[in-house]
Design a protein around this motif. Sequence first.
Motif, PDB file in Angstrom:
ATOM      1  N   ASP A  96       0.811  -1.210   0.000  1.00 17.41           N
ATOM      2  CA  ASP A  96       0.000   0.000   0.000  1.00 17.41           C
ATOM      3  C   ASP A  96       0.851   1.269   0.000  1.00 17.41           C
ATOM      4  OD1 ASP A  96       1.027  -0.039   2.539  1.00 17.41           O
ATOM      5  OD2 ASP A  96      -0.905   0.027   3.582  1.00 17.41           O
ATOM      6  N   ASN A  97       2.178   1.108  -0.065  1.00 22.22           N
ATOM      7  CA  ASN A  97       3.117   2.247  -0.114  1.00 22.22           C
ATOM      8  C   ASN A  97       3.001   3.177   1.096  1.00 22.22           C
ATOM      9  OD1 ASN A  97       4.083   1.313  -2.504  1.00 22.22           O
ATOM     10  ND2 ASN A  97       3.144   2.868  -3.789  1.00 22.22           N
ATOM     11  N   ARG A  98       2.664   2.613   2.261  1.00 25.57           N
ATOM     12  CA  ARG A  98       2.551   3.420   3.475  1.00 25.57           C
ATOM     13  C   ARG A  98       3.510   2.952   4.564  1.00 25.57           C
ATOM     14  NH1 ARG A  98      -1.918   6.631   4.336  1.00 25.57           N
ATOM     15  NH2 ARG A  98      -2.024   6.039   6.530  1.00 25.57           N
ATOM     16  N   LYS A  99       4.241   1.882   4.332  1.00 28.66           N
ATOM     17  CA  LYS A  99       5.213   1.365   5.294  1.00 28.66           C
ATOM     18  C   LYS A  99       6.542   1.131   4.592  1.00 28.66           C
ATOM     19  CE  LYS A  99       1.713  -1.147   8.016  1.00 28.66           C
ATOM     20  NZ  LYS A  99       0.606  -1.052   7.026  1.00 28.66           N
ATOM     21  N   VAL A 100       7.633   1.336   5.348  1.00 30.83           N
ATOM     22  CA  VAL A 100       8.971   1.125   4.813  1.00 30.83           C
ATOM     23  C   VAL A 100       9.677   0.081   5.673  1.00 30.83           C
ATOM     24  CG1 VAL A 100      11.140   2.193   4.134  1.00 30.83           C
ATOM     25  CG2 VAL A 100       9.038   3.536   4.074  1.00 30.83           C
ATOM     26  N   PHE A 101      10.252  -0.925   5.031  1.00 31.49           N
ATOM     27  CA  PHE A 101      10.942  -2.002   5.736  1.00 31.49           C
ATOM     28  C   PHE A 101      12.432  -1.959   5.406  1.00 31.49           C
ATOM     29  CE2 PHE A 101       6.599  -3.323   5.141  1.00 31.49           C
ATOM     30  CZ  PHE A 101       6.242  -3.829   6.386  1.00 31.49           C
ATOM     31  N   HIS A 102      13.232  -2.483   6.336  1.00 36.13           N
ATOM     32  CA  HIS A 102      14.681  -2.500   6.155  1.00 36.13           C
ATOM     33  C   HIS A 102      15.221  -3.870   6.525  1.00 36.13           C
ATOM     34  CE1 HIS A 102      18.871  -1.475   7.880  1.00 36.13           C
ATOM     35  NE2 HIS A 102      18.976  -1.650   6.584  1.00 36.13           N
ATOM     36  N   ASN A 103      16.045  -4.424   5.638  1.00 35.33           N
ATOM     37  CA  ASN A 103      16.735  -5.681   5.900  1.00 35.33           C
ATOM     38  C   ASN A 103      18.207  -5.369   6.117  1.00 35.33           C
ATOM     39  OD1 ASN A 103      18.218  -8.177   5.548  1.00 35.33           O
ATOM     40  ND2 ASN A 103      16.349  -9.061   4.703  1.00 35.33           N
ATOM     41  N   ARG A 104      18.663  -5.478   7.361  1.00 40.32           N
ATOM     42  CA  ARG A 104      20.046  -5.124   7.693  1.00 40.32           C
ATOM     43  C   ARG A 104      21.052  -6.010   6.967  1.00 40.32           C
ATOM     44  NH1 ARG A 104      17.618  -5.051  12.849  1.00 40.32           N
ATOM     45  NH2 ARG A 104      18.529  -7.058  13.344  1.00 40.32           N
ATOM     46  N   TYR A 105      20.606  -7.191   6.575  1.00 40.28           N
ATOM     47  CA  TYR A 105      21.499  -8.134   5.906  1.00 40.28           C
ATOM     48  C   TYR A 105      21.886  -7.638   4.517  1.00 40.28           C
ATOM     49  CZ  TYR A 105      23.152 -12.731   4.330  1.00 40.28           C
ATOM     50  OH  TYR A 105      23.904 -13.767   3.858  1.00 40.28           O
ATOM     51  N   LEU A 106      21.019  -6.830   3.896  1.00 39.00           N
ATOM     52  CA  LEU A 106      21.238  -6.420   2.514  1.00 39.00           C
ATOM     53  C   LEU A 106      21.825  -5.024   2.372  1.00 39.00           C
ATOM     54  CD1 LEU A 106      17.949  -7.779   0.906  1.00 39.00           C
ATOM     55  CD2 LEU A 106      20.207  -8.835   0.909  1.00 39.00           C
TER      56      LEU A 106
END
Length: 507
Positions: free
Chosen positions: A278-288
Motif C-alpha cells: 500500500d506504499n505506506r510502510k517502509v521495511f529495512h533488511n540489515r542483511y542487505l
Amino acid sequence: MDSQTILFDMCTEDRKPAKKTCMKCEISMCVQHLQAHLTTPVLLQTHPLTEPMDLCGNTKCSQHGKLLEYYCLDDMTCVCVSCAIEDQHRLHNMKTFSTAHKELLEKLKAEQLILQEKTDDENVSLEKWEKSEREKLGRCSVRLIEAVTKLRDISLTSVQSSVSARMVSLKTSKSSMEAAQKEKDTFRFLQMYSQVHQDVEKAKAVDLRKGLEPGSHRDKLVKEIRQNGEKMVNQASQFWGSLLTLVDPEHHQELVPTGSDLIFEPQSLDPGMLLSTDNRKVFHNRYLGQCCATLLICSTKTASSYQRWVVSLPEESDWMTGLCDKKCANNLKDGAVYGLCWEGKQLSSLTTKRNEGSQSSTSQGLKAQNTGTAKTGTQLVTTSALITYQGENGDEPVPRPEKVEVLWNFPASTLSFFSRTGQHQREEIITMKLKVSVNIQDLTPFVQLGKQNIDSTTQQQQWKCSCGKVYYWDGTRYRDHSSSYSYQSTCSCGKVIGVTEMVCKLC
C-alpha cells in the motif's frame, strides 16, 4: 468645531480647518492655501498629500533623514526611498501610502466581517458553549457507563447462578446435620450418618470465592467479557481524552490517523529497503544494506488550506522530515528545505533563506545554489539549529520523538511539528515560517532515512550494529573480521543480522 479637527498651520488669526497635509512641507493647509500644491506641476508630483493629520515631527526617516513615502507590507512600517531600494526592505512588498491605505482598509473590512460572523454565531455565547460541551462529554460518559454496566451485569448474573448452586450444598448439609442431631434412635442415626457425612464433605469443599466451573460456558463468558472490556477501555479512553482536550487543547488532541490518500513515493531506495504493497510502510533488511531512503509523501487529493501527516520514524537511524523542493528531492542540497532532523542523537530544525552574494557561506548547515527563483548572484542557504528545552541543568536537547505530526498551513505559510506520545497527548516541537520566495506548488512533504547519496557499494560491504560492532560483506554474507567463522547470523549483542523490520510508516 470638533476637537479632532486639524487646523491650518500658517493661519495666524482666523485658523481654518485643514483640507490636506503635505508630507514634504510638513504643514497642514486649508482650501485656500492648498491651491498652490494642486496647480503647480512640480509640487503636485513631488509633494505627497494626505488627509489632514497631526505630524508631530514623524515624517522623516530616522536612519536616512529622508521623507517617508512608502509603506512596507512585510514589516508593517513606513520607509523612505533609501530604505526601499538600498537597505533591508529592498526585497519586500512596498506600496505607496495611498495604495497601502486602500489595501489595508479592505483587509480590515474583510477581517471585521469574519469576526462579526464569530460574534453573531449563536454558538459563541457562554450558555451555548457550555451546553454543547456538556452534551459532548455527556455522550462519552453515557457510553462509558453503559459499557461498564453491561460488563458488570454479565459477570454478576453468571457467577450468581454458580454461587447459588453451591449454596444449595451448604443448606443441604445443614439440614442433614440438624436431622441427625435430633435422631434419638441409635440404629436409625447410624443408618443415616453415611449420607450426612457425604453432605458435610461436599459442603466443606464449597468455595464461594471461586469463579465459574471450568467448561464451555465459562470460556464463552470470558471471551464475551474480554470483548466488552475492550469496548469499555476504549470508551474510557475517549472520555479521558475529551476532558484533556477541553482543558488543554494545545497539547491534547486526539490522534487522527493520516488520510489513506497519502502514500510514499520513493526517490531513492537502498538495496536493503522495501515498501509495503500500500506504499505506506517502509521495511529495512540489515542483511542487505544500510537504512537509507528518500521518499516523497504524495496525496491523491488536492488539499485546500492545509496538509497534515503523522509518521513514525526509526530508532537506530538518522532521519529528516518536512518540506523540500520536489525538483531537488534526489539531492536536497540543491533546493529549499524546511524540516525536522534527527542526526547524531540530536534534534534540530532546518530552514532555508535567501542569501545575497555568490561567495557567501554559513558555518553550519547546507548551502544550496538557487534554481532560478532569484536574481543573479543570490543563493539559497539552509541552516540547522539545535532544538533544546529548559531543563534542570539549563538548556537540554529535546529527546527523539516516537511519532512526528506535521501540519503545513498554506494561508499562514507555516510548518508545525509535534511529538505524539499517546492517543491524545502531543507536544509542539517547533513552528517555522516559510519565508523564502519559493512557489508553494514547488514544495512537497518528504521523509529521508539515513544519509543521502551514500555510495551503494560501501553500503553493501559494511554494516554497523547499533551496539557499535562492524560487520563486513564478503560477497555472500556478513562476517566479523575477528571471528574465524565465515558466517554469523547474530551480532554478539544478540541482534539478528538479516531480519527485515519496519522502520517507518504513515500512521
